[in-house]
Design an enzyme around this catalytic site. Structure first.
Site, mmCIF file in Angstrom:
data_model
loop_
_atom_site.group_PDB
_atom_site.id
_atom_site.type_symbol
_atom_site.label_atom_id
_atom_site.label_comp_id
_atom_site.label_asym_id
_atom_site.label_seq_id
_atom_site.Cartn_x
_atom_site.Cartn_y
_atom_site.Cartn_z
ATOM 1 N N CYS A 117 0.835 -1.208 0.000
ATOM 2 C CA CYS A 117 0.000 0.000 0.000
ATOM 3 C C CYS A 117 0.867 1.254 0.000
ATOM 4 O O CYS A 117 1.366 1.680 1.048
ATOM 5 C CB CYS A 117 -0.916 -0.006 1.220
ATOM 6 S SG CYS A 117 -1.974 1.436 1.310
ATOM 7 N N CYS B 65 -0.388 4.178 2.117
ATOM 8 C CA CYS B 65 -0.230 3.982 3.572
ATOM 9 C C CYS B 65 1.229 4.197 3.995
ATOM 10 O O CYS B 65 1.503 4.791 5.030
ATOM 11 C CB CYS B 65 -0.628 2.568 3.987
ATOM 12 S SG CYS B 65 -2.091 1.922 3.214
ATOM 13 N N ASP B 66 2.164 3.684 3.215
ATOM 14 C CA ASP B 66 3.553 3.587 3.684
ATOM 15 C C ASP B 66 4.574 4.433 2.915
ATOM 16 O O ASP B 66 5.726 4.519 3.338
ATOM 17 C CB ASP B 66 4.007 2.106 3.615
ATOM 18 C CG ASP B 66 3.129 1.222 4.485
ATOM 19 O OD1 ASP B 66 2.651 1.705 5.524
ATOM 20 O OD2 ASP B 66 2.900 0.055 4.116
#
Ligand code: FAD
Ligand code: NAP
Length: 307
Positions: free
Chosen positions: A133, A136-137
């Site tokens: 992701c 997200c990261d």
């Protein structure tokens, strides 16, 4: 007996939210069951450019816009992971970890989950440099060198997104041509921070006790090499989220749920829509289109069995 719903929609992604909207607007008693945040996969998309009506919109914002009107039309929301569905004589039963619901119809809209590569280091370094992701990261990798594995829309689009943070992104693809849409490919080819390694597979992800430090690769000529990197983003496609429904025998051998053009599975009163369905184009537009068809088909089915 507990409450009986006209329809339980399982999964509150783009497909499920639309099915719930259309069913509720037919004045049906609707329960939308979700195990996480409403929006599903859309919550992991930084920017959407191909949803008509919006030149560009953040995935999380589109999720909110789709979810907001549901309450107005009386959709009930519940949280829970569906473990099993039973097709009984008159009603259908939906079982979560702590609840049992009764309903006349079911719309399955559980989407799909990222495939794992199943190579050495993938489990060991999950969360320590390996991610599925980018939104997200990605921000953890400011000025770092990253690897993206895959050649579809997800890999190429997310590699472009990662160049906002990374100093360099190397896309490693097992063939010599990308599968991604042409417009996305062109953007990647024009991006000075993106490099490609063609006809190459990643055999192993290696690191120290804290994080990823390198990947071991091999090309089609069997030449092996290692490349240093701080992070590895894996985008090699999706597997359907259909395990709770395998007992119903409505899937193909890979777990995708088979339906007709009206989203009907081979069990009367059970419909499937969105990414979990066996189909060729997995998009928000198709998820929404299928949700609207299922919403109407639920209404027509109930008319048929109740009149
Ligand atoms: P999902 O959004 O996956 O929703 C399924 C929901 O079901 C989830 O919320 C999940 O938590 C829930 N669920 C699953 N199992 C259970 C269970 N057992 N019990 C309860 N709830 C459950 N499409 C575009 O049109 N434009 C884009 O720019 C775009 N970018 C993308 C970028 C990436 C990285 C990826 C992977 C996909 C992208 N797509 C894009 C595709 C698009 O996101 C999907 O086609 C669409 O969101 C699918 O919606 P869905 O409702 O079918 O499934
Ligand atoms: P995908 O289209 O299935 O592509 C998967 C890619 O990973 C392919 O290039 C495939 O290689 C490669 N691959 C598969 N298994 C591999 C393995 N074991 N090792 C190495 N490489 C492997 O999956 P996706 O890109 O995640 O897209 C999923 C769906 O979401 C698609 O329908 C896509 O259109 C949609 N989506 C849309 C958008 C958008 O509209 N902007 C963005 C993202 C995703 P081959 O090419 O050799 O098969």
């Amino acid at each position: 007996m507990s409450e009986i719903y006209d329809v339980i929609v399982i999964g509150a992604g783009a497909a499920g939210m639309t099915a719930a909207l259309y069913s509720a607007r037919s004045n049906l008693k609707v329960l939308l069951l979700e195990q996480g945040a409403p929006g599903g996969q859309m919550n992991n998309i930084a920017e959407i450019e191909n949803y008509p009506g919006f030149a560009s919109i953040m995935g999380a914002e589109l999720s909110l816009k789709m979810h907001k009107p549901l309450t107005k039309f009386g959709v009930e929301n519940a949280y829970g992971t569906v473990k099993q569905v039973k097709n009984q004589q008159k009603y259908k039963i939906v079982i979560t970890e702590d609840m049992i619901y009764t309903t006349k119809t079911i719309v399955i809209a559980t989407g799909a989950v990222y495939k794992r590569l199943n190579i050495s280091g993938e489990t060991e370094y999950a969360g320590k440099g390996i991610s599925y992701c980018a939104i997200c990261d990605g921000a953890f990798f400011r000025n770092k060198e990253l690897i993206v594995i895959g050649g579809g829309d997800s890999a190429v689009e997310e590699a472009i997104f990662l160049t906002r943070f990374a100093s360099q992104v190397t896309i490693i693809h097992r063939r010599s041509a990308l599968r991604a849409q042409k417009i996305i490919q062109d953007r990647a080819f024009a991006n000075a921070k993106i490099k490609f390694l063609w006809n190459t597979i990643v055999e192993k992800i290696q690191g120290n006790e804290r994080s990823v430090t390198q990947v071991r690769i091999k090309n089609k000529q069997n030449n092996a090499d290692t490349i240093s990197c701080k992070g590895v983003f894996i985008y090699i496609g999706l597997n359907p989220f259909s395990k709770p429904f395998l007992n119903l025998e409505i899937t193909d051998k890979n777990g995708w749920i088979k339906t007709d053009a009206n989203m009907k599975t081979n069990i009367p009163g059970i419909f499937a829509i969105g990414d979990v369905r066996k189909k060729t184009l997995r998009q928000i537009t198709t998820a929404v289109g299928e949700g609207s068809i299922a919403g109407q088909q639920v209404y027509l089915y109930l008319q048929e069995i109740e009149n």
